[in-house]
Design an enzyme around this catalytic site. Structure first.
Site, PDB file in Angstrom:
ATOM      1  N   ASP A 118       9.311  -7.224  -1.445  1.00 36.97           N
ATOM      2  CA  ASP A 118       9.513  -5.742  -0.699  1.00 36.97           C
ATOM      3  C   ASP A 118       8.680  -4.954  -1.243  1.00 36.97           C
ATOM      4  O   ASP A 118       7.821  -5.528  -1.580  1.00 36.97           O
ATOM      5  CB  ASP A 118      10.750  -4.460  -1.146  1.00 36.97           C
ATOM      6  CG  ASP A 118      10.935  -3.081  -0.502  1.00 36.97           C
ATOM      7  OD1 ASP A 118      12.352  -2.670  -0.577  1.00 36.97           O
ATOM      8  OD2 ASP A 118      10.521  -3.448   0.389  1.00 36.97           O
TER       9      ASP A 118
HETATM   10  C1  GLC Z   1      10.055   0.478   1.961  1.00 37.70           C
HETATM   11  C2  GLC Z   1      11.579  -0.385   2.129  1.00 37.70           C
HETATM   12  C3  GLC Z   1      11.902  -1.849   2.530  1.00 37.70           C
HETATM   13  C4  GLC Z   1      10.795  -1.004   3.394  1.00 37.70           C
HETATM   14  C5  GLC Z   1       9.528  -1.720   3.044  1.00 37.70           C
HETATM   15  C6  GLC Z   1       8.156  -1.523   4.176  1.00 37.70           C
HETATM   16  O1  GLC Z   1       9.995   0.458   0.574  1.00 37.70           O
HETATM   17  O2  GLC Z   1      12.431  -0.821   1.091  1.00 37.70           O
HETATM   18  O3  GLC Z   1      13.121  -1.124   3.379  1.00 37.70           O
HETATM   19  O4  GLC Z   1      11.057  -2.289   4.711  1.00 37.70           O
HETATM   20  O5  GLC Z   1       9.571  -0.617   1.943  1.00 37.70           O
HETATM   21  O6  GLC Z   1       8.214  -0.606   4.764  1.00 37.70           O
END
Ligand code: GLC
Length: 749
Positions: free
Chosen positions: A285
């Site tokens: 993430d």
């Molecule tokens: C965010 C979220 C994740 C998302 C990623 C990209 O922090 O936790 O669900 O897909 O970053 O935006």
């Protein structure tokens, strides 16, 4: 689209059967010998630096020139957050024409519940209990996003959530493992398509794993799930999605039992790769690699980069840990190049399967025609119609369009085109949103009076004289309440789940005007609305219904559509009951309607109250249970029977019953089948959902139905850590929600 519906239903039944056979697929994402040969051929030409570059993902929503040099050097394998097809083509052109090997980028975006055409938030989609419809919606999202060059979405989110304080409960399918797994399969199939082509958008199942169990419902907080709890509740939806062919997976921010997921070798390498044979791409993430330093799990970026690679992560989102330190780690012998080769294979495999080498560019002239296509809006409207849950109706609904002369519309969510889209709807353009006010004004020109009462949910007001005056002149008052999109989603947990601001006061004021009142709530979570129920004749819960929420809700309120949504999450009486969910364990002292405080006379003194598991003030029952929802008609179940009394472990249970529509309206019932394992090597839930299906019946129609439940689907991981069906006594319910019906008994030997 119809084809998909039948296929998906058949797939759903088969997937339950197949999931009983623990066999590992050659490739979980559909690679074949030709794909593998292509991957090896590309890999064999790559330098170590170029391999590491593929493992680096950056957020590139600005000027293309910022990353041009890095692209030419092959230092970027994927970008996210660019949605301009012209810029996407330029990023790809630099890679294809100006880098040494011409490896295309994976272009990603959070297309969570629709791209331009926004569908209900995933919690609302789960309320449809309609995997075929959810698959259609994901297909629409893929058609719109891929038409603009986006080939990878960070969806579906599979996080089981049982605490509505957690803001990201909006993004998942609620509290139940079985429902979550069916929704996961549907969205993977929808995004990726049944056959890979240029409209295939790689799904990303997230957040692996247990993120929704954040202690206290506070986002990013630690979780403490045992391996058995992981294997029996939180992992199965991911396993189902892997079996459905999900191409990618994202690790979660949380540390579970002390180990951050991005460095968790057990869940990523041992379970995901080792047990399930997942050969797709694992991405962190956003900076979750770097956050392992804050967790206190690593000393610096080099340390956490090594830990992430060791755990089985392939791509680093926005830490730059791999790009900055992997080459040094290989040179020092701390990391083997073979581990990097494996990560790069997983990345290249997805790019080959998506056909990016052959079709890296998008036709920038064709993309616009696909956006907001009429059939897309129709699918979004149908999803919004099926996702709405009728929680109360004293008979005021459905409204009779012929008899209304003056409709008062009020409340902060009546005309909120941005907030109606809900959280994670970055690309939904609010000028395309049809709000309830707009839909009602279009349908009843000259008959709608709009007095907002409150301009936003948190507004405080002492008096509502303007609304009251209008209410007294109206035939019916439609009050649209809830929370803005910002009040749910990532990092937006709440400790108080009551309607914010003076919304409850607005509803009470309107009620005192003495006219029929219908409340509609749009929110990203199940709010605690017990105190509001007495102030309305009917309450419709729409979560955030998306672009076409207005026409959908108008159709329901005026009877064109009979509501069929069911609660995918338990609705609490008060936030102090959290977490409270239907598939809880019995405990040694199960609650049995013991006396509550307000039933005890003041002079009772020191009386012995119930000695069971409950709250003196609120008891242990929810306001509305899982799987609950009313209809304009009524359904009755009868003649529930099993084909046998005793089953073997390889048998299939056939449940027979009759379902009748005993009311005046045609409608769809979500039939639910629950099972309880009475005694096990570990304590088991009081019931678990094992099947659901939507059944449409005309008024007065009765239908005999049969449902197959494979005995192997009752397997769980018990005391010995082995997943199997344990012999013994079981109970089975067929009902319209998790709190209804009488159990039938059967045995497994
Ligand atoms: C965010 C979220 C994740 C998302 C990623 C990209 O922090 O936790 O669900 O897909 O970053 O935006």
């Amino acid at each position: 689209m119809k084809h998909i519906r039948n296929l998906t239903l058949a797939t759903a039944i088969c997937s339950v059967l197949l999931s009983c056979q623990e066999k590992k697929a050659e490739s979980t994402i559909g690679a074949d010998a030709a794909v593998e040969a292509r991957v090896e051929q590309i890999l064999s030409q790559m330098t170590l630096a170029e391999k590491i570059g593929q493992m680096n993902q950056v957020s590139a929503g600005g000027d293309v020139a910022i990353y041009a040099d890095a692209l030419r050097k092959g230092q970027i394998g994927s970008i996210l957050n660019e949605v301009d097809p012209v810029k996407i083509n330029e990023y790809q052109r630099i890679c294809m024409e100006e880098s040494r090997l011409g490896i295309p980028l994976l272009v990603a975006r959070d297309v969570i519940h629709g791209y331009h055409t926004v569908f209900p938030i995933p919690l609302g989609l789960a309320a449809t209990f309609d995997p075929a419809l959810v698959e259609e919606g994901a297909r629409v999202a893929a058609l719109e996003a891929t038409a603009q060059g986006i080939r990878w979405t960070f969806s579906p989110m599979l996080d089981i959530a049982r605490d509505p304080r957690w803001g990201r409960i909006a993004e998942g399918s609620g509290e139940d493992t079985f429902l979550d797994a069916r929704m996961a399969e549907a969205m993977v199939h929808g995004y990726q398509g049944r056959e890979a082509d240029t409209t295939s958008m790689a799904a990303c199942i997230k957040h692996f794993v247990g993120y929704g169990a954040a202690e206290g419902g506070r986002d990013y907080n630690s979780t403490f799930l045992t391996e058995r709890q992981l294997r029996n509740v939180y992992l199965p939806p991911f396993e189902a999605a892997v079996k459905a062919g999900a191409m990618t997976l994202m690790t979660s921010f949380n540390d579970n039992d002390g180990v951050p997921s991005t460095g968790n070798t057990f869940v990523v390498k041992d379970v995901l790769r080792g047990e399930w044979g997942f050969d797709g791409l694992v991405v962190t993430d956003w900076n979750s690699m770097g956050e392992m330093i804050a967790h206190g799990f690593g000393v610096d970026r080099k340390d956490v980069a090594e830990k992430a690679l060791e755990a089985g992560v392939d791509m680093d989102m926005m830490t730059y840990g791999f790009l900055s330190h992997l080459e040094e780690l290989v040179r020092s012998g701390a990391v083997k190049e073979s581990a990097i080769n494996q990560a790069v294979r997983n990345i290249l495999r997805v790019k080959v399967l998506l056909g990016l080498f052959e079709h890296p560019y998008v036709d920038v002239t064709a993309g616009d025609a696909v956006q907001y296509a009429p059939e897309h809006l129709a699918a979004a409207q149908k999803s919004a119609e099926e996702s709405a849950i009728l929680l109360k109706n004293d008979g005021v609904l459905p409204l009779n369009p012929a008899s209304v002369r003056n409709i008062l519309v009020t409340g902060p969510m009546a005309d909120a085109p941005h907030d109606q889209l809900g959280t994670w709807a970055f690309d939904g353009q609010k000028n395309h949103t049809v709000t309830p006010l707009a839909a009602l004004q279009a349908r009843f020109p000259g008959k709608v009076t709009y007095v907002p009462g409150l301009t936003y949910s948190r507004e405080k007001r002492e008096r509502f004289d303007d609304v009251m005056a209008a209410a007294r002149r109206a035939d019916v008052v439609l009050v649209f309440l809830g929370e803005e999109a910002i009040l749910s989603g990532e990092a937006h947990s709440l400790a108080d789940l009551n309607l914010k601001g003076s919304q409850s006061e607005l509803l009470a004021a309107v009620k005192s005007a003495g006219k029929p009142v219908v409340a509609t709530v749009m929110a990203g979570r199940p709010l605690t609305i017990e105190r509001d129920l007495p102030n309305c004749g009917a309450l419709l819960y729409a979560f955030h219904p998306g672009t076409m929420g207005g026409p959908a809700l108008a159709n329901i309120l005026f009877g064109d559509v009979n509501p069929s949504g069911k609660t995918p999450i338990t609705f609490l009486r008060t936030v102090g009951q959290a977490p409270l969910y239907y598939s809880h364990n019995m405990t040694g002292r199960p609650y049995n309607n013991e006396t509550l405080l307000d039933e005890i006379p003041a002079e009772a003194g020191q009386t012995s109250l119930g000695n069971t598991s409950y709250y003196l003030d609120y008891g242990a029952y929810p306001l509305f249970p899982f799987g609950y929802g009313l209809s304009y008609t009524s359904f009755s179940y009868s003649g529930v029977s099993l084909d046998r009394e005793v089953y073997g472990k390889d048998d299939v249970i056939t449940v027979s019953f009759s379902l009748a529509n005993t009311g005046q309206y045609e409608g769809e019932e979500v039939v639910q089948v629950y099972v309880r394992d009475l005694v096990g090597s570990i304590t088991r839930p009081v019931k678990e959902l094992k099947h659901f299906e939507r059944v449409a019946l005309r008024p007065g129609e009765r239908r005999s139905l049969q449902v197959q439940i494979p005995v192997c689907s009752l397997a769980f991981v018990g005391l010995d850590g082995i997943k199997k069906v344990e012999p013994g006594e079981f109970q089975l319910w067929v009902a319209g929600d998790s709190a209804s019906g009488d159990p039938l008994s059967f045995k497994v030997q």
